[in-house]
Design a protein around this motif. Structure first.
Motif, mmCIF file in Angstrom:
data_model
loop_
_atom_site.group_PDB
_atom_site.id
_atom_site.type_symbol
_atom_site.label_atom_id
_atom_site.label_comp_id
_atom_site.label_asym_id
_atom_site.label_seq_id
_atom_site.Cartn_x
_atom_site.Cartn_y
_atom_site.Cartn_z
ATOM 1 N N MET A 1 31.162 -12.369 67.605
ATOM 2 C CA MET A 1 30.825 -12.948 66.545
ATOM 3 C C MET A 1 30.428 -13.876 66.382
ATOM 4 O O MET A 1 30.358 -14.608 66.989
ATOM 5 N N THR A 2 28.968 -13.778 65.081
ATOM 6 C CA THR A 2 28.176 -14.426 65.014
ATOM 7 C C THR A 2 28.635 -15.938 64.524
ATOM 8 O O THR A 2 29.638 -15.551 63.709
ATOM 9 N N THR A 3 28.438 -16.868 64.382
ATOM 10 C CA THR A 3 28.709 -18.332 63.249
ATOM 11 C C THR A 3 28.868 -17.984 62.134
ATOM 12 O O THR A 3 29.841 -18.112 61.570
ATOM 13 N N ALA A 4 27.584 -17.352 61.724
ATOM 14 C CA ALA A 4 27.659 -17.090 59.985
ATOM 15 C C ALA A 4 28.656 -16.030 59.976
ATOM 16 O O ALA A 4 28.877 -16.176 58.823
ATOM 17 N N ALA A 5 29.149 -14.940 60.407
ATOM 18 C CA ALA A 5 30.256 -13.708 60.535
ATOM 19 C C ALA A 5 31.124 -14.364 60.502
ATOM 20 O O ALA A 5 32.221 -14.440 59.005
ATOM 21 N N ALA A 6 31.455 -15.783 61.099
ATOM 22 C CA ALA A 6 32.662 -16.169 61.045
ATOM 23 C C ALA A 6 32.801 -17.018 60.150
ATOM 24 O O ALA A 6 34.620 -17.126 59.599
ATOM 25 N N GLY A 7 31.851 -17.893 59.888
ATOM 26 C CA GLY A 7 31.818 -19.085 58.510
ATOM 27 C C GLY A 7 32.165 -17.878 57.527
ATOM 28 O O GLY A 7 32.850 -18.727 56.349
ATOM 29 N N LEU A 8 32.045 -16.540 57.367
ATOM 30 C CA LEU A 8 32.366 -15.936 55.453
ATOM 31 C C LEU A 8 33.307 -15.949 55.603
ATOM 32 O O LEU A 8 33.738 -15.468 54.978
ATOM 33 N N ARG A 9 33.640 -15.411 56.770
ATOM 34 C CA ARG A 9 35.031 -14.296 56.537
ATOM 35 C C ARG A 9 36.232 -15.823 56.727
ATOM 36 O O ARG A 9 36.783 -15.247 56.067
ATOM 37 N N ALA A 10 36.005 -16.644 57.046
ATOM 38 C CA ALA A 10 36.741 -17.830 56.877
ATOM 39 C C ALA A 10 36.882 -18.275 55.034
ATOM 40 O O ALA A 10 37.618 -19.384 54.896
ATOM 41 N N LEU A 11 35.876 -17.398 54.862
ATOM 42 C CA LEU A 11 35.843 -18.015 53.385
ATOM 43 C C LEU A 11 36.353 -16.731 52.023
ATOM 44 O O LEU A 11 36.744 -17.181 51.454
ATOM 45 N N LEU A 12 37.212 -15.865 52.788
ATOM 46 C CA LEU A 12 37.282 -15.238 52.615
ATOM 47 C C LEU A 12 39.028 -15.407 51.723
ATOM 48 O O LEU A 12 39.396 -15.026 50.436
ATOM 49 N N PRO A 13 39.937 -15.931 51.890
ATOM 50 C CA PRO A 13 40.920 -16.518 51.392
ATOM 51 C C PRO A 13 40.399 -17.372 49.920
ATOM 52 O O PRO A 13 41.985 -17.127 49.105
ATOM 53 N N ALA A 14 39.429 -17.402 49.749
ATOM 54 C CA ALA A 14 39.085 -18.021 48.486
ATOM 55 C C ALA A 14 38.700 -17.368 47.279
ATOM 56 O O ALA A 14 39.106 -17.624 45.516
ATOM 57 N N GLY A 15 38.612 -16.131 47.435
ATOM 58 C CA GLY A 15 38.801 -15.257 46.545
ATOM 59 C C GLY A 15 37.741 -14.630 46.223
ATOM 60 O O GLY A 15 36.180 -16.037 45.823
ATOM 61 N N ASP A 16 37.002 -13.076 45.683
ATOM 62 C CA ASP A 16 35.883 -12.842 44.768
ATOM 63 C C ASP A 16 34.457 -13.638 45.781
ATOM 64 O O ASP A 16 33.752 -13.440 44.990
ATOM 65 N N LEU A 17 34.625 -13.680 46.993
ATOM 66 C CA LEU A 17 33.394 -13.909 48.111
ATOM 67 C C LEU A 17 32.846 -13.017 47.977
ATOM 68 O O LEU A 17 31.149 -13.731 47.399
ATOM 69 N N THR A 18 33.029 -11.868 47.317
ATOM 70 C CA THR A 18 31.170 -11.137 47.315
ATOM 71 C C THR A 18 30.621 -11.557 46.241
ATOM 72 O O THR A 18 29.210 -11.724 45.866
ATOM 73 N N CYS A 19 30.848 -12.321 45.338
ATOM 74 C CA CYS A 19 30.147 -13.197 44.100
ATOM 75 C C CYS A 19 29.953 -13.690 44.365
ATOM 76 O O CYS A 19 28.316 -13.644 43.769
ATOM 77 N N VAL A 20 29.643 -14.519 45.360
ATOM 78 C CA VAL A 20 29.176 -16.180 45.754
ATOM 79 C C VAL A 20 28.091 -16.037 46.234
ATOM 80 O O VAL A 20 26.695 -15.864 46.629
ATOM 81 N N VAL A 21 28.451 -14.821 47.467
ATOM 82 C CA VAL A 21 27.603 -14.007 48.719
ATOM 83 C C VAL A 21 26.414 -13.434 47.805
ATOM 84 O O VAL A 21 24.897 -13.521 48.018
ATOM 85 N N SER A 22 26.750 -12.770 47.078
ATOM 86 C CA SER A 22 25.575 -11.564 45.503
ATOM 87 C C SER A 22 24.689 -12.848 45.329
ATOM 88 O O SER A 22 23.147 -12.487 45.245
ATOM 89 N N ASP A 23 25.336 -13.795 45.027
ATOM 90 C CA ASP A 23 24.295 -14.681 43.970
ATOM 91 C C ASP A 23 23.528 -15.845 44.870
ATOM 92 O O ASP A 23 22.587 -15.721 44.673
ATOM 93 N N ALA A 24 23.836 -16.224 46.258
ATOM 94 C CA ALA A 24 23.155 -16.301 47.457
ATOM 95 C C ALA A 24 22.080 -15.579 47.774
ATOM 96 O O ALA A 24 20.902 -15.897 48.311
#
Length: 209
Positions: A1-24
């Motif tokens: 797994m790439t560092t970026a994929a692992a980093g995004l997975r680590a942020l999932l518990p915060a909730g609503d991550l797709t909204c922030v990723v879409s903003d990005a």
């Protein structure tokens, strides 16, 4: 797994991550609103292993499970077929054994009680009891379309109860950094809102609803 994929997975518990990723991604990247989780609370993130089915033949789905690395997310392009399921309990158990992170299906899923009980993240556009048949056709790790968005092998998939967002592989690292900045700004804005000082987005860091 790439560092970026692992980093995004680590942020999932915060909730609503797709909204922030879409903003990005300049408020883009999301598949159509037809994609919904099979069970409440499902979320996943990982590199895409793509599947292009042929008619109602689900052979390529099993091929993809066998080829996918742990932590991958399968993305299945079944050409919008909703009257046939391309995922169910057997595929779920096989995916869990391979330690896959989840599956996104532009089409149908079945055995939803078992999928929910097993806790495997499945996002799809339809639920149907009809199963496909294996005929040896289809393709794995080829460019596909899902929900109106092109998906290539190695793109990063982020999915939660808000929907599914695809991060192009070449943008994954910069998107992760942008997401971290936006999350920090969001927390500041939430703190202000809790003090009664809410303000609308101004087009700078921390864009949000």
């Amino acid at each position: 797994m790439t560092t970026a994929a692992a980093g995004l997975r680590a942020l999932l518990p915060a909730g609503d991550l797709t909204c922030v990723v879409s903003d990005a991604l300049d408020r883009g990247g999301a598949l159509s609103g037809a994609f919904r989780p099979v069970w409440s609370g499902a979320s996943c993130a990982g590199e895409a292993v793509t599947v292009r089915t042929f008619g109602t033949d689900l052979s390529a789905v099993f091929d993809a499970i066998a080829e996918a690395a742990p932590g991958s997310v399968l993305v299945i392009d079944s050409h919008g077929i909703t009257g046939t399921a391309f995922w169910g309990e057997r595929t779920t158990r096989a995916a869990l054994a391979r330690r896959l992170a989840g599956v996104v299906i532009d089409g149908g899923c079945r055995d939803v009680t078992a999928v929910r009980r097993l806790g495997f993240p499945v996002f799809c556009t339809a639920i149907t009891p009809n199963a496909g048949l294996a005929g040896g056709r289809g393709a794995v790790n080829v460019p596909i379309q899902a929900g109106g968005i092109p998906v290539s092998p190695g793109d990063v998939v982020v999915a939660d109860e808000n929907g599914v967002v695809i991060v192009p592989g070449h943008l994954a690292a910069s998107t992760l950094e942008r997401v971290r900045v936006l999350l920090a700004a969001e927390q500041q804005a939430f703190a202000q809102a809790d003090r009664g000082a809410a303000a609308p987005p101004d087009g700078t860091e921390g864009e949000m609803v």
